[in-house]
Each structure stands twice: as structure tokens, then as C-alpha cells.
Write a protein that holds these residues in place. Structure first.
Motif, PDB file in Angstrom:
ATOM      1  N   VAL A 271       0.854  -1.188   0.000  1.00  0.00           N
ATOM      2  CA  VAL A 271       0.000   0.000   0.000  1.00  0.00           C
ATOM      3  C   VAL A 271       0.888   1.236   0.000  1.00  0.00           C
ATOM      4  O   VAL A 271       1.694   1.435   0.916  1.00  0.00           O
ATOM      5  CB  VAL A 271      -0.945   0.018   1.211  1.00  0.00           C
ATOM      6  N   ILE A 272       0.730   2.066  -1.031  1.00  0.00           N
ATOM      7  CA  ILE A 272       1.520   3.293  -1.169  1.00  0.00           C
ATOM      8  C   ILE A 272       0.610   4.483  -0.890  1.00  0.00           C
ATOM      9  O   ILE A 272      -0.279   4.794  -1.691  1.00  0.00           O
ATOM     10  CB  ILE A 272       2.126   3.398  -2.581  1.00  0.00           C
ATOM     11  N   PRO A 273       0.801   5.161   0.249  1.00  0.00           N
ATOM     12  CA  PRO A 273      -0.038   6.314   0.578  1.00  0.00           C
ATOM     13  C   PRO A 273       0.553   7.599  -0.003  1.00  0.00           C
ATOM     14  O   PRO A 273       1.711   7.923   0.233  1.00  0.00           O
ATOM     15  CB  PRO A 273      -0.016   6.334   2.104  1.00  0.00           C
ATOM     16  N   ALA A 274      -0.236   8.347  -0.774  1.00  0.00           N
ATOM     17  CA  ALA A 274       0.276   9.573  -1.400  1.00  0.00           C
ATOM     18  C   ALA A 274      -0.848  10.589  -1.522  1.00  0.00           C
ATOM     19  O   ALA A 274      -1.675  10.501  -2.424  1.00  0.00           O
ATOM     20  CB  ALA A 274       0.869   9.261  -2.774  1.00  0.00           C
ATOM     21  N   ARG A 275      -0.868  11.554  -0.618  1.00  0.00           N
ATOM     22  CA  ARG A 275      -1.912  12.580  -0.678  1.00  0.00           C
ATOM     23  C   ARG A 275      -1.367  13.850  -1.340  1.00  0.00           C
ATOM     24  O   ARG A 275      -0.157  14.001  -1.519  1.00  0.00           O
ATOM     25  CB  ARG A 275      -2.455  12.875   0.722  1.00  0.00           C
ATOM     26  N   LYS A 276      -2.260  14.772  -1.649  1.00  0.00           N
ATOM     27  CA  LYS A 276      -1.869  15.970  -2.382  1.00  0.00           C
ATOM     28  C   LYS A 276      -1.486  17.135  -1.486  1.00  0.00           C
ATOM     29  O   LYS A 276      -0.981  18.145  -1.966  1.00  0.00           O
ATOM     30  CB  LYS A 276      -2.998  16.408  -3.305  1.00  0.00           C
ATOM     31  N   GLY A 277      -1.687  17.025  -0.189  1.00  0.00           N
ATOM     32  CA  GLY A 277      -1.542  18.189   0.684  1.00  0.00           C
ATOM     33  C   GLY A 277      -0.193  18.351   1.352  1.00  0.00           C
ATOM     34  O   GLY A 277      -0.118  18.841   2.482  1.00  0.00           O
ATOM     35  N   SER A 278       0.879  17.974   0.711  1.00  0.00           N
ATOM     36  CA  SER A 278       2.198  18.111   1.319  1.00  0.00           C
ATOM     37  C   SER A 278       2.528  19.579   1.567  1.00  0.00           C
ATOM     38  O   SER A 278       2.364  20.426   0.681  1.00  0.00           O
ATOM     39  CB  SER A 278       3.259  17.495   0.404  1.00  0.00           C
ATOM     40  N   LYS A 279       3.013  19.889   2.776  1.00  0.00           N
ATOM     41  CA  LYS A 279       3.334  21.267   3.137  1.00  0.00           C
ATOM     42  C   LYS A 279       4.835  21.551   3.059  1.00  0.00           C
ATOM     43  O   LYS A 279       5.238  22.622   2.587  1.00  0.00           O
ATOM     44  CB  LYS A 279       2.847  21.547   4.568  1.00  0.00           C
ATOM     45  N   GLY A 280       5.659  20.645   3.545  1.00  0.00           N
ATOM     46  CA  GLY A 280       7.107  20.885   3.561  1.00  0.00           C
ATOM     47  C   GLY A 280       7.663  21.112   2.171  1.00  0.00           C
ATOM     48  O   GLY A 280       8.419  22.058   1.926  1.00  0.00           O
ATOM     49  N   ILE A 281       7.279  20.233   1.242  1.00  0.00           N
ATOM     50  CA  ILE A 281       7.629  20.373  -0.173  1.00  0.00           C
ATOM     51  C   ILE A 281       6.316  20.309  -0.947  1.00  0.00           C
ATOM     52  O   ILE A 281       5.772  19.225  -1.154  1.00  0.00           O
ATOM     53  CB  ILE A 281       8.590  19.255  -0.642  1.00  0.00           C
ATOM     54  N   PRO A 282       5.766  21.452  -1.346  1.00  0.00           N
ATOM     55  CA  PRO A 282       4.477  21.442  -2.040  1.00  0.00           C
ATOM     56  C   PRO A 282       4.480  20.524  -3.265  1.00  0.00           C
ATOM     57  O   PRO A 282       5.449  20.466  -4.007  1.00  0.00           O
ATOM     58  CB  PRO A 282       4.311  22.919  -2.456  1.00  0.00           C
ATOM     59  N   ARG A 283       3.371  19.785  -3.398  1.00  0.00           N
ATOM     60  CA  ARG A 283       3.183  18.858  -4.526  1.00  0.00           C
ATOM     61  C   ARG A 283       4.336  17.849  -4.623  1.00  0.00           C
ATOM     62  O   ARG A 283       4.744  17.418  -5.699  1.00  0.00           O
ATOM     63  CB  ARG A 283       3.029  19.640  -5.835  1.00  0.00           C
ATOM     64  N   LYS A 284       4.829  17.453  -3.480  1.00  0.00           N
ATOM     65  CA  LYS A 284       6.006  16.588  -3.401  1.00  0.00           C
ATOM     66  C   LYS A 284       5.833  15.283  -4.167  1.00  0.00           C
ATOM     67  O   LYS A 284       6.741  14.858  -4.897  1.00  0.00           O
ATOM     68  CB  LYS A 284       6.324  16.287  -1.927  1.00  0.00           C
ATOM     69  N   ASN A 285       4.703  14.642  -4.030  1.00  0.00           N
ATOM     70  CA  ASN A 285       4.542  13.300  -4.593  1.00  0.00           C
ATOM     71  C   ASN A 285       4.548  13.255  -6.117  1.00  0.00           C
ATOM     72  O   ASN A 285       4.815  12.210  -6.705  1.00  0.00           O
ATOM     73  CB  ASN A 285       3.245  12.666  -4.071  1.00  0.00           C
ATOM     74  N   ILE A 286       4.260  14.412  -6.765  1.00  0.00           N
ATOM     75  CA  ILE A 286       4.244  14.403  -8.229  1.00  0.00           C
ATOM     76  C   ILE A 286       5.469  15.101  -8.819  1.00  0.00           C
ATOM     77  O   ILE A 286       5.652  15.090 -10.039  1.00  0.00           O
ATOM     78  CB  ILE A 286       2.958  15.046  -8.782  1.00  0.00           C
ATOM     79  N   ARG A 287       6.275  15.710  -7.968  1.00  0.00           N
ATOM     80  CA  ARG A 287       7.495  16.344  -8.478  1.00  0.00           C
ATOM     81  C   ARG A 287       8.465  15.286  -8.987  1.00  0.00           C
ATOM     82  O   ARG A 287       8.544  14.180  -8.439  1.00  0.00           O
ATOM     83  CB  ARG A 287       8.167  17.162  -7.383  1.00  0.00           C
ATOM     84  N   GLU A 288       9.233  15.651 -10.006  1.00  0.00           N
ATOM     85  CA  GLU A 288      10.167  14.687 -10.601  1.00  0.00           C
ATOM     86  C   GLU A 288      11.468  14.625  -9.815  1.00  0.00           C
ATOM     87  O   GLU A 288      12.124  15.645  -9.596  1.00  0.00           O
ATOM     88  CB  GLU A 288      10.451  15.044 -12.060  1.00  0.00           C
ATOM     89  N   LEU A 289      11.805  13.434  -9.396  1.00  0.00           N
ATOM     90  CA  LEU A 289      13.073  13.149  -8.741  1.00  0.00           C
ATOM     91  C   LEU A 289      13.924  12.331  -9.704  1.00  0.00           C
ATOM     92  O   LEU A 289      13.579  11.186 -10.019  1.00  0.00           O
ATOM     93  CB  LEU A 289      12.843  12.381  -7.434  1.00  0.00           C
ATOM     94  N   ASN A 290      14.965  12.926 -10.202  1.00  0.00           N
ATOM     95  CA  ASN A 290      15.837  12.275 -11.177  1.00  0.00           C
ATOM     96  C   ASN A 290      15.055  11.765 -12.391  1.00  0.00           C
ATOM     97  O   ASN A 290      15.255  10.650 -12.875  1.00  0.00           O
ATOM     98  CB  ASN A 290      16.612  11.120 -10.523  1.00  0.00           C
ATOM     99  N   GLY A 291      14.133  12.591 -12.871  1.00  0.00           N
ATOM    100  CA  GLY A 291      13.472  12.290 -14.132  1.00  0.00           C
ATOM    101  C   GLY A 291      12.136  11.585 -14.060  1.00  0.00           C
ATOM    102  O   GLY A 291      11.515  11.328 -15.094  1.00  0.00           O
ATOM    103  N   LYS A 292      11.651  11.265 -12.844  1.00  0.00           N
ATOM    104  CA  LYS A 292      10.337  10.635 -12.744  1.00  0.00           C
ATOM    105  C   LYS A 292       9.662  11.094 -11.448  1.00  0.00           C
ATOM    106  O   LYS A 292      10.334  11.453 -10.485  1.00  0.00           O
ATOM    107  CB  LYS A 292      10.445   9.116 -12.797  1.00  0.00           C
ATOM    108  N   PRO A 293       8.325  11.092 -11.411  1.00  0.00           N
ATOM    109  CA  PRO A 293       7.615  11.540 -10.204  1.00  0.00           C
ATOM    110  C   PRO A 293       8.037  10.735  -8.977  1.00  0.00           C
ATOM    111  O   PRO A 293       8.364   9.546  -9.077  1.00  0.00           O
ATOM    112  CB  PRO A 293       6.143  11.289 -10.547  1.00  0.00           C
TER     113      PRO A 293
END
Length: 545
Positions: free
Chosen positions: A8-30
Motif C-alpha cells: 500500500v503506497i499512501p500519497a496525498r496531495k496536501g504536502s506542506k514541507g515540499i508542495p506537490r512533493k509526490n508528483i514532483r520529478e526526482l531524477n526524471g520521474k515523479p
């Protein structure tokens, strides 16, 4: 054991520390894509679920192969809600009937599917109701209680001597009964420790930069030589380059016969492996193909280089004039130059790897008179030019301080004593071997007598004029050994007499204008920046010669 685990991978949209963290690209992919891929590649995981309150995150989940997307209700998507009810809801809504639930937070993007799998196997094999994935976090910690700071540790020790302290990372495995009961873990969990890099948990921008740096790290195998015949120049170059490569991992490979290299590598504390021979090195490289293979072993064979060329590695060779060099992706040769080098060849002093001790030494600003002459031929000194130079200097009318620095492979030390005794003031002559700093010796010299090797560039970086003699035909090809570069070359050792050398020294010592001309010419060469140029070539960042 198969078909027992749902991830189970939990990923909500309300990240505060790094806004939109879960969809930001890390080394070329979300960010969430890293967790999905690791989950899908873990053989012990039968089903991968993404729970989210975001349509955008859900779409990314589908694109990267999540088996099921579960919509998380608003009441479970706030900052105050802990993870346990989120996992409980996702498990209850998921398809299938699984014995174990793996909570895989996307903030741990560096953990490998191998580590995930081994942690699951540990839980299944020990019948543990929970497995917590952890990493070492041993440091001196303080906690604040009632306004006062108190040490967590009982006493002050170096970190390596402390009792280990571990931190949870965002991955844990629990039996369905624990999850259905609304808990994350049982009362007596087992633990699976991952490498510190794998356990990086992204909460801040600093964490993000560190994680991205780790993902971009390349693996480099650096093969080198260092023995009585070749000296230590190759190993010093390798260590110096490693000193400047922070962003990639370097492993040195050396054969058992290269005892000098092994000794120096052991002193450096860099990772190295000793092999029986060339074939054993090849076999090792084949088992875990690195991004870059460096051969700092002089000439290579066709057979060896063809075998390397079959692998998906960038191959960079130093000073390779052998028949195998044509299979390298790049050839770097600071000792020799080429007026029209091939596209992948890099020649000349601008590609010299200058050791740190010379980078921070003080260059000569003037030489009003000659007080101290240094002799250094390095390695084994195959023609015993050290003895020839001493005999030549013993015939001088003037007396000078003479500093003799022997290579580690030199074995005629006793023979030198009989020559030194013939000087009128033998006490003005010092002989050293296995010194701590060559730069310190050069800083105190007004003239260096040496061979046509790497020492030329080291002395040049300090504006120290040289009289040079080529030990062999290979050294005679060194174009830097020329008076126009600030080096008075006397030619091949076989054709340089003691009288030739004596006359050259006398001319130098008596002619201040010549000394200043040589010193000024040496100061025009950009040697200090060679390391950065070499790094760009090694990691394919160079676009031109």
C-alpha cells in the motif's frame, strides 16, 4: 509465501514541507513512481495499491503500473490523521485477501526492491507480525525535557564506538490482524536494517537534493598499477582523482603483484580490491558492470580491451600507447602531445592530475641565486641517474645544498654513500626515501634534476626550473621537456655524460637571466585545473578536445 503480501503506497496531495512533493520529478520521474516501480519489481509483493485523494497522483499511478487505485476520503487526507487508519482503509477497500500488508511510503525513493524483498522474507520466515525497516542513525543526540537539554547517550564516545541508534524509514510490514485492528505495528516487531543511502526519507528540500545526488551517482572501477618497476605515479593519480570525486563511487582494482599500490591504497582508506591477475579483474567487472572503467596501467592488450568493450561501460585509459587503446572511449595522456589528436584523445599538460600537496604549495617568484639543488628520478631509477647526477655535482667548483629524493623502488642506497663521501662538504647533502611531501622539498629548491615523467608537471606547477634526462625511449617522447617550456632536456640517458650534466648545471647557476626565463615560462602553463578536465572526460561531460 507467494500471494501473501499487498503493498500500500499512501500519497496525498496536501504536502506542506515540499508542495506537490509526490508528483514532483526526482531524477526524471515523479516521486511516487519510484515506490511503485520498487513495489512492482519485488517478487514477494503480489498486489500494489496506491491510496490517494488526488486525481493527478492517481493518473501517475496508473501510468507507472499500480495494480489498483483507491480513493482516500477527505477525513483521512488531513495533516492530523496518522498513517494507521489510512492503511486500514486501503486494505479494507482493496481487491484480494492478503495475509500481510506492506506500507510503502513514497518518501523513501532509494530503497531497492532487493531490500524490500529481504525484509518481507524476514517477516514471513520468522512468523513476525511486524517488520520495521530501519537505518543506522548513530550520533550524539540531546533531548529537551522541562526546558533542560539532556544527552541521550550515557557517555561521550566517538560515533564508531557508540551503541547503535536506529531510525524508522517509511516502510513497514504488518500482519493483516494488526492492520485490521487499526495499528501500524505489533508490540514486538522485528527489524530489517537497510543501507543509510537507501533509507533517506524525504521531508525537506535538503533531503530531496541528497536523494537526487545519490540517484545520479555512477559506479567507477579504477584499475591501476604500482610496483618497483612502475613506481607510485599511477596510484597517486588515482587517489588524487578520488579526492575530487564526491558525486560518484570509486572502487580501485589492483593486482596482487602491485605491492606499492596496495600499500598506498590501504593508507588512503579508499575502497579497493586485490585480484590475482587481469582475468580476475575482468570477471569481477562482468558480475556488476560499472558505469565507468578506468585503466591506469600503461599499454593494454587487444584481448583485454575487447572484453571490456563488450560491456555497457565507458572506458577511459591513461597513457595507453598499446594496441588495445583503440577500443577505449577516451585516452588521456598528459605526458605526450599530438598536433592533431583523434576525437577521443586528450593530450598535454592541461590534462595532468596535480596532487593536492602541489595545489596548495607556494610557487617560486624569483631565483636570484642558486642555493639548493634537488635530485629526484623516482621509481626504480632504471639507469641510476641519481648516482650520475651526484657524480656530476661533485665536480662543481661551487658548493650547494643538495637534496636527493629517492623513489620507493630504488635499491642502490649504499652505493650513493661512496659518492657522497667524495664531496668536499658531504654534510650539505641529504638523502630521503618514502617522504611525506614532495612539494615541500620542491618549495625549498632552486633547481631540480629529474627524468621526463610526471615530476616535470609537479615542478612546473611551482615554477621550479628543471634539467631533465629521459630514462627510456618512451620518456624521450615527452614534448614538455623542452627549454621553451622551462625545462632543459639533455636527451636520452644513454647519451648524457656526467660532463654534459655538470656543464648544464654550471650554466644554469651562473646565468640569472636563463633562470628567470625558465621560471617565467613555467608559470604560463595551466596545470592546476587538469583534474576538472579529466573528470568531465571520465563522466562524458567533455564535448571537445
Amino acid at each position: 509465501m507467494a500471494e501473501n503480501v499487498v503493498s500500500v503506497i499512501p500519497a496525498r496531495k496536501g504536502s506542506k514541507g515540499i508542495p506537490r512533493k509526490n508528483i514532483r520529478e526526482l531524477n526524471g520521474k515523479p516521486l511516487i513512481a519510484h515506490a511503485i516501480e520498487a513495489s512492482k519489481n519485488t517478487s514477494e509483493i503480489d498486489h500494489t495499491v496506491l491510496t490517494t485523494d488526488s486525481d493527478e497522483i492517481a493518473q501517475i499511478g496508473r501510468e507507472y503500473g499500480a495494480d489498483e487505485i483507491i480513493h482516500r476520503p477527505k477525513e483521512l487526507a488531513t495533516d492530523e490523521v496518522p498513517l494507521a487508519p489510512v492503511i486500514q482503509h486501503a486494505y479494507a477497500e482493496s481487491e484480494g485477501n492478503f495475509e500481510y500488508v506492506l506500507c510503502f511510503q513514497p518518501t523513501v525513493p532509494l530503497i531497492t526492491h532487493t531490500s524490500v524483498e529481504e525484509g518481507i522474507q524476514q517477516g514471513l520466515q520468522t512468523d513476525s507480525d511486524s517488520v520495521i525497516y530501519i537505518r543506522d542513525s548513530t550520533h550524539q543526540y540531546w533531548k529537551k525535557t522541562n526546558g533542560e537539554y539532556n544527552s541521550v547517550s550515557a557517555d561521550r564516545k566517538n560515533r564508531q564506538m557508540m551503541e547503535p541508534i536506529y531510525e524508522e524509514i517509511g516502510v513497514f510490514l504488518s500482519h493483516r490482524s494488526i492492520v485490521e485492528d487499526g495499528r501500524r505495528i505489533c508490540d514486538s516487531p522485528s527489524f530489517y536494517e537497510v543501507d543509510r543511502r537507501e533509507g533517506i526519507d524525504i521531508d525537506t528540500y535538503e533531503d530531496w537534493k541528497i536523494a537526487e545526488s545519490v540517484l545520479q551517482r555512477k559506479q567507477l572501477v579504477y584499475r591501476l598499477i604500482g610496483n618497483g618497476n612502475t613506481g607510485t605515479g599511477h596510484v597517486y593519480r588515482g587517489i588524487t582523482l578520488a579526492d575530487h570525486i564526491f558525486e560518484h563511487d570509486v572502487l580501485f582494482a589492483v593486482e596482487k603483484k602491485d605491492e606499492l599500490a596496495i600499500d598506498k591504497l590501504a593508507e588512503s582508506n579508499y575502497a579497493y580490491r586485490v585480484f590475482e591477475g587481469e582475468q580476475a579483474i575482468l570477471e569481477y567487472i562482468r558480475t556488476d558492470v560499472p558505469d565507468v572503467v578506468v585503466n591506469d596501467v600503461l599499454d593494454t592488450s587487444v584481448e583485454y580491451m575487447q572484453s571490456l568493450a563488450e560491456l555497457d561501460s565507458r572506458i577511459v585509459n591513461f597513457e595507453d600507447l598499446g594496441v588495445g587503446s583503440k577500443y577505449a572511449d577516451a585516452i588521456i595522456n598528459a605526458l605526450y602531445e599530438h598536433s592533431t589528436p583523434p576525437e577521443n584523445h586528450y593530450f598535454g599538460s592541461e590534462y595532468f592530475c596535480l596532487r593536492s600537496e602541489f595545489r596548495y604549495a607556494t610557487p617560486l617568484e624569483e631565483i636570484p641565486s642558486v642555493e639548493r639543488i634537488m635530485i629526484s628520478f623516482g621509481g626504480t631509477d632504471e639507469n641510476d641517474l641519481t648516482a650520475k647526477a651526484l657524480r656530476a655535482l661533485s665536480a662543481l667548483n661551487e658548493e650547494y645544498e643538495i637534496d636527493v629524493v629517492l623513489g620507493l623502488g630504488y635499491t642502490e642506497r649504499d652505493h650513493l654513500d661512496t659518492i657522497i663521501e667524495k664531496f668536499s662538504s658531504p654534510g650539505r647533502i641529504s638523502v630521503s626515501q618514502n617522504i611525506n611531501s614532495m612539494a615541500k622539498h620542491m618549495e625549498q629548491a632552486d633547481l631540480l634534476i629529474t627524468s621526463n615523467g610526471r615530476t616535470l608537471y609537479e615542478a612546473a606547477s611551482l615554477n621550479l626550473p628543471m634539467i631533465s634526462i629521459a630514462q627510456n625511449a618512451r620518456e624521450q617522447k615527452h614534448p614538455f621537456a623542452h627549454i621553451s617550456r622551462g625545462v632543459l632536456s639533455l636527451g636520452h640517458a644513454n647519451y648524457v655524460s656526467e660532463e654534459n650534466l655538470q656543464a648544464a648545471v654550471e650554466d644554469y647557476c651562473s646565468n640569472r637571466e636563463q633562470r628567470e626565463m625558465m621560471r617565467n615560462e613555467l608559470s604560463t602553463h595551466d596545470i592546476a585545473n587538469g583534474i576538472e578536465r579529466i573528470k568531465k572526460i571520465m563522466f562524458e561531460e567533455a564535448n571537445e578536445n
